[in-house]
Scaffold this active site. Structure first.
Site, PDB file in Angstrom:
ATOM      1  CG  HIS A 188     -14.686  23.863 -99.602  1.00 31.92           C
ATOM      2  ND1 HIS A 188     -15.032  23.277-100.795  1.00 31.92           N
ATOM      3  CD2 HIS A 188     -15.485  23.297 -98.670  1.00 31.92           C
ATOM      4  CE1 HIS A 188     -16.011  22.399-100.591  1.00 31.92           C
ATOM      5  NE2 HIS A 188     -16.294  22.388 -99.305  1.00 31.92           N
ATOM      6  CD  GLN A 205     -18.927  27.285 -93.971  1.00 30.07           C
ATOM      7  OE1 GLN A 205     -19.728  27.635 -93.113  1.00 30.07           O
ATOM      8  NE2 GLN A 205     -18.995  26.101 -94.550  1.00 30.07           N
ATOM      9  CE  LYS A 246     -21.627  25.484 -97.630  1.00 25.14           C
ATOM     10  NZ  LYS A 246     -21.391  24.204 -96.959  1.00 25.14           N
TER      11      LYS A 246
END
Ligand code: PLP
Length: 429
Positions: free
Chosen positions: A135, A215, A238
């Site tokens: 990312h 993630q 998240k």
């Protein structure tokens, strides 16, 4: 006619759908008639009532600035803020709460390391290793550090299947390598990277390791000591918590030796007109008023995830993702980016020959389905895959197989609508 075997779902691996009742935002109809199908969880997740209630309680009863006031509300807020730090510590298996720095998110945590540790330790000619699937948050700060210091940035390449070419690591690692910065799970390919193995090899070469766990921490059980991570960063939003709160884990020895990053209130021990001495950890890296209520709510999100059990969350997402992966392949011409289901976490990115990813996302939205389209802050990865953009469906604990079925159905309809005139569907039934 070719007989396609229908993918099936093993419902015993799923979490109960009643869990959706905890998420008020999921109970809505969009565009007047379509129940919301929220498949944009890799960008940001939704919050359960239990987290919203804690936020409300803090603001209605307990809120005041932390660490400074000698009054009831400040004491309550401080106690809850530090309790949240302890919950984070236990959740990721860190040794001490002083190793948990509250930040505003993954991006802030990585920049803190690149600025503070990086400027103190990386010199001209040194080397920094990242991967092709990072990312921008775990790439640009290292590019900036390389620019400031004259260091060289190197990349672990990926295979066409979206896996790291780990064989290259031993040649990439040299005595000049200072840091290896790698995502534990790719936000586009879904690949689960072997971070423990990477860390072992990097340490053997004398490099430190930063893990971008944005993630993974929300989805997979994480233990920083088992991984051997030196630094690990993730974001609250998240994982069911509010925006504005994130975590940087750093090994105490490293954080201790690092110079303070942002200067201001709270991060000092003593200030004179011409100098200051920094506070102890973790305050040294928490300058200014921190995100107090969001941090306390992150603690509540961790309580919620622990109640459900992260291993159950992982199994649920893996089953949904496998099902989505197999069913999406029923759509003629659809290309799934990255790893096979057994090597990936709960997300699937794909392309169609037509239309553009943004149009796919818009057409899905018209049917109530929220996905993300674009380069997902991974421009170099999209260059490597020779595509301009992709569409990503990403799952969390509240998603259901019926939502996957609807996604596949609508993607199939979009494909048919944009098929060049006169071209027949290939294969399939
Ligand atoms: N790293 C990865 C792998 C991500 O997926 C994201 C967000 O999508 C980030 C970093 C940045 O997270 P944040 O925007 O919360 O700082």
């Amino acid at each position: 006619m070719l007989e396609l075997k229908s993918p099936t779902i093993d419902r015993s691996k799923l979490l109960p759908a009643s869990l959706r009742d905890d998420f008020p935002i999921l109970q809505q109809i969009v565009h007047d008639e379509h129940p919301l199908v929220f498949l944009d969880n890799a960008a940001s997740t939704q919050r359960p009532r239990q987290v919203i209630e804690v936020l409300r309680r803090v603001y209605e009863r307990d809120y005041a600035n932390v660490h400074r006031g000698i009054h009831t509300l400040s004491e309550r807020s401080t106690e809850q803020y530090e309790e949240a730090r302890e919950k984070v510590r236990a959740f990721i298996g860190a040794e001490k709460p002083t190793e948990i720095v509250f930040t505003s998110g993954t991006t802030a945590g990585i920049n803190l390391v690149a600025r503070s540790w990086g400027d103190a330790n990386v010199k001209a000619g040194d080397e920094i290793i990242v991967t092709t699937m990072e990312h921008h948050s775990n790439l640009v700060p290292w590019q900036q550090l390389a620019e400031r210091s004259g260091a060289v940035l190197k990349h672990i390449p990926i295979t066409d299947d979206g896996l790291l070419v780990l064989d290259t690591l031993d040649t990439l690692l040299t005595e000049r390598t200072k840091i290896v910065a790698v995502a534990s799970v790719s936000n586009v390919l879904g690949t689960i990277n072997p971070v423990t193995e990477i860390t072992r090899r990097a340490h053997a070469a004398g490099a430190v390791v930063l893990i971008d766990a944005a993630q993974s921490v929300p989805h997979l059980a994480t233990n920083v000591r088992e991984i051997g991570a030196d630094f690990l960063a993730f974001s609250g939003h998240k994982m069911l918590a509010p925006t504005g709160i994130g975590v940087l884990f750093g090994r105490e020895e490293l954080l201790d030796a690092m110079p303070a990053f942002l200067g201001g209130g709270s991060m000092i021990n003593r200030v004179w007109e011409d100098r200051f001495t920094p506070a102890e950890l973790p305050a040294k890296f928490e300058a200014g008023t921190p995100p107090i209520a969001p941090a306390i709510a992150l603690g509540a999100a961790i309580d919620y995830l622990k109640l459900i059990g992260l291993e159950n969350v992982q199994r649920h997402e893996h089953e949904l993702c496998r099902y989505a992966y197999e069913r999406l392949l029923e759509v003629d011409g659809l290309r799934i980016l990255g790893a096979p289901p057994d090597r990936r976490a709960g997300l699937v990115s794909f392309t169609l020959p037509e239309p553009h990813a943004h149009d796919i996302a818009q057409l899905l939205d018209e049917r109530g389905i929220a996905v993300r389209a674009g380069h997902h802050c991974t421009w170099p990865l999209h260059d490597r895959l020779k595509i301009a953009a992709s569409t990503r469906a990403s799952f969390y604990l509240y998603n259901t197989p019926a939502e996957v079925d609807l996604l596949v159905e609508v993607v199939g309809e979009i494909r048919e609508r944009f098929r060049p005139k006169g071209r027949k569907r290939r294969g399939g039934s």
